[in-house]
Motif scaffolding. Sequence first.
Motif, mmCIF file in Angstrom:
data_model
loop_
_atom_site.group_PDB
_atom_site.id
_atom_site.type_symbol
_atom_site.label_atom_id
_atom_site.label_comp_id
_atom_site.label_asym_id
_atom_site.label_seq_id
_atom_site.Cartn_x
_atom_site.Cartn_y
_atom_site.Cartn_z
ATOM 1 N N PHE A 286 8.095 -6.101 0.607
ATOM 2 C CA PHE A 286 7.875 -4.802 -0.018
ATOM 3 C C PHE A 286 6.630 -4.812 -0.904
ATOM 4 O O PHE A 286 5.952 -3.794 -1.044
ATOM 5 N N GLU A 287 6.345 -5.959 -1.508
ATOM 6 C CA GLU A 287 5.127 -6.077 -2.309
ATOM 7 C C GLU A 287 3.896 -5.970 -1.421
ATOM 8 O O GLU A 287 2.909 -5.319 -1.780
ATOM 9 N N TYR A 288 3.941 -6.611 -0.250
ATOM 10 C CA TYR A 288 2.837 -6.479 0.708
ATOM 11 C C TYR A 288 2.669 -5.011 1.120
ATOM 12 O O TYR A 288 1.551 -4.492 1.205
ATOM 13 N N MET A 289 3.788 -4.347 1.392
ATOM 14 C CA MET A 289 3.730 -2.939 1.816
ATOM 15 C C MET A 289 3.131 -2.066 0.718
ATOM 16 O O MET A 289 2.315 -1.182 0.992
ATOM 17 N N ALA A 290 3.532 -2.327 -0.538
ATOM 18 C CA ALA A 290 3.000 -1.548 -1.654
ATOM 19 C C ALA A 290 1.498 -1.746 -1.815
ATOM 20 O O ALA A 290 0.795 -0.876 -2.330
ATOM 21 N N CYS A 291 1.014 -2.915 -1.373
ATOM 22 C CA CYS A 291 -0.423 -3.226 -1.436
ATOM 23 C C CYS A 291 -1.160 -2.816 -0.169
ATOM 24 O O CYS A 291 -2.354 -3.107 -0.016
ATOM 25 N N ALA A 292 -0.457 -2.151 0.760
ATOM 26 C CA ALA A 292 -1.034 -1.717 2.045
ATOM 27 C C ALA A 292 -1.544 -2.891 2.869
ATOM 28 O O ALA A 292 -2.561 -2.792 3.559
ATOM 29 N N VAL A 293 -0.812 -4.010 2.815
ATOM 30 C CA VAL A 293 -1.177 -5.214 3.565
ATOM 31 C C VAL A 293 -0.139 -5.451 4.664
ATOM 32 O O VAL A 293 1.066 -5.485 4.381
ATOM 33 N N PRO A 294 -0.561 -5.604 5.918
ATOM 34 C CA PRO A 294 0.395 -5.888 7.008
ATOM 35 C C PRO A 294 1.006 -7.274 6.832
ATOM 36 O O PRO A 294 0.491 -8.096 6.073
ATOM 37 N N ILE A 295 2.079 -7.527 7.568
ATOM 38 C CA ILE A 295 2.837 -8.760 7.364
ATOM 39 C C ILE A 295 2.885 -9.582 8.646
ATOM 40 O O ILE A 295 3.120 -9.043 9.730
ATOM 41 N N LEU A 296 2.689 -10.894 8.503
ATOM 42 C CA LEU A 296 2.977 -11.841 9.580
ATOM 43 C C LEU A 296 4.302 -12.475 9.212
ATOM 44 O O LEU A 296 4.390 -13.195 8.215
ATOM 45 N N MET A 297 5.339 -12.204 9.990
ATOM 46 C CA MET A 297 6.671 -12.617 9.551
ATOM 47 C C MET A 297 7.531 -13.169 10.697
ATOM 48 O O MET A 297 7.210 -12.996 11.879
ATOM 49 N N LEU A 336 -4.621 -4.183 12.504
ATOM 50 C CA LEU A 336 -4.019 -4.710 11.280
ATOM 51 C C LEU A 336 -4.083 -3.683 10.161
ATOM 52 O O LEU A 336 -3.122 -3.489 9.412
ATOM 53 N N LYS A 337 -5.233 -3.045 10.034
ATOM 54 C CA LYS A 337 -5.412 -2.033 8.990
ATOM 55 C C LYS A 337 -4.404 -0.906 9.150
ATOM 56 O O LYS A 337 -3.812 -0.435 8.165
ATOM 57 N N ARG A 338 -4.172 -0.474 10.398
ATOM 58 C CA ARG A 338 -3.192 0.594 10.648
ATOM 59 C C ARG A 338 -1.786 0.156 10.278
ATOM 60 O O ARG A 338 -1.004 0.923 9.718
ATOM 61 N N LEU A 339 -1.451 -1.101 10.597
ATOM 62 C CA LEU A 339 -0.129 -1.629 10.229
ATOM 63 C C LEU A 339 0.048 -1.626 8.709
ATOM 64 O O LEU A 339 1.118 -1.289 8.190
ATOM 65 N N GLY A 340 -1.016 -1.996 7.999
ATOM 66 C CA GLY A 340 -0.960 -1.996 6.545
ATOM 67 C C GLY A 340 -0.769 -0.606 5.978
ATOM 68 O O GLY A 340 0.034 -0.399 5.054
ATOM 69 N N GLU A 341 -1.465 0.344 6.521
ATOM 70 C CA GLU A 341 -1.334 1.736 6.078
ATOM 71 C C GLU A 341 0.056 2.273 6.389
ATOM 72 O O GLU A 341 0.651 3.010 5.581
ATOM 73 N N ASN A 342 0.589 1.909 7.567
ATOM 74 C CA ASN A 342 1.967 2.299 7.915
ATOM 75 C C ASN A 342 2.954 1.761 6.878
ATOM 76 O O ASN A 342 3.845 2.473 6.419
ATOM 77 N N GLY A 343 2.788 0.482 6.541
ATOM 78 C CA GLY A 343 3.690 -0.148 5.581
ATOM 79 C C GLY A 343 3.656 0.537 4.230
ATOM 80 O O GLY A 343 4.700 0.749 3.598
ATOM 81 N N TYR A 344 2.457 0.914 3.791
ATOM 82 C CA TYR A 344 2.333 1.587 2.493
ATOM 83 C C TYR A 344 3.053 2.931 2.502
ATOM 84 O O TYR A 344 3.794 3.261 1.569
#
Length: 369
Positions: A286-297, A336-344
Amino acid sequence: MLKVCHISTVHRVFDTRIFHKECVTLAKEGIDVNLVISHDKNEVVEGVNIVALSQRKNRLYRVVIKTTAAFFKALKTKSKIFHLHDPELIFIGFLLRILGKKVVYDMHELVYFQIRDKEWLGLKWMRNVAAKIYRFFESVGVRVFDKIVLAEDGYKSYFVKNYPKRLNKIVYVRNYPRFDQIRKGFESKQVNDKLVLIYAGGLTKIRGIKEVCDAVKDLSDVELKLMGTWQDEEYKISCLKNNKNVKDFGLLPLPEVYKKIHQADIGLSTLYPVQNYLTSLPVKSFEYMACAVPILMSDFPFWKSTYKECAVFVDPTSVDEIKEKVIWCKKNREQLKRLGENGYQIGKKKYRWVSELNQLVEVYKQITD
């Protein structure tokens, strides 16, 4: 004014969940909040009255001496509600109930499964015995404590199976992020020359740190930033030795952690597939999502369903597969950028601490009315 005492003998004084999310935001709601925890002095920080315990780390000292000290110091706060954060505090929870106090037990993990995965406890049969002993005391606590707080929805099946008659005692206070705190002071995101991977949290074997370090070791234009406390010196050396692509920043203040995450290209959450993690919702995600950063998980089915719009999935035990996915990330920066924006956007709508704070305040009102 409602007076609450949070107690921990295990966690750091400025723990994200206990201090920053629960205690600070409760204080802002006008609740008189005390925090009995390991620290170098008594002080008031952001409206929270910190009552210091010894910072000695010896386990036997912590379980026996520090827990006893925590009990008496907590009583001196004359609080109406006592909110416990560690399994070893179950015993003082029993004493507080005998004295007629209101007790809330906050389960950050599924401790029964967690104990079975702790290799330092010895052979597997020894860990199983320890887990069963814990389960006995947990079952008593579930019966006598006023409320059981669960940090994640995935813990529900465990309680349905083991305590079907006590489900009315359960309330969820999830580890969602404080967007106001995380994004404070953010600067414009830079474009990195290298692909920057980042991890913030415990640097331990079970969290798959070595596999990621090994995966990026021979890759060009890749940098892995690690922030947190190492399991031990031997494990640290095995991860960092002759690896120029890894930077170890140690334990940083939370605002610095968030700023570094925000400037990274991808956040890591490659936990091993152990029972305690399979249905968890890791705070760092959730911290990654709040920072608009995609996740490798990790490619757990539950995670693939939950994070499908903002993550790339991998077998956390496979160095080759992690390496392959990192190379894919290098070649697909726009995706990756789109995934980060989605997460945010998803995080802003669904995963915010304010809703969980309201739940916690309501719990306190219920047990004191």
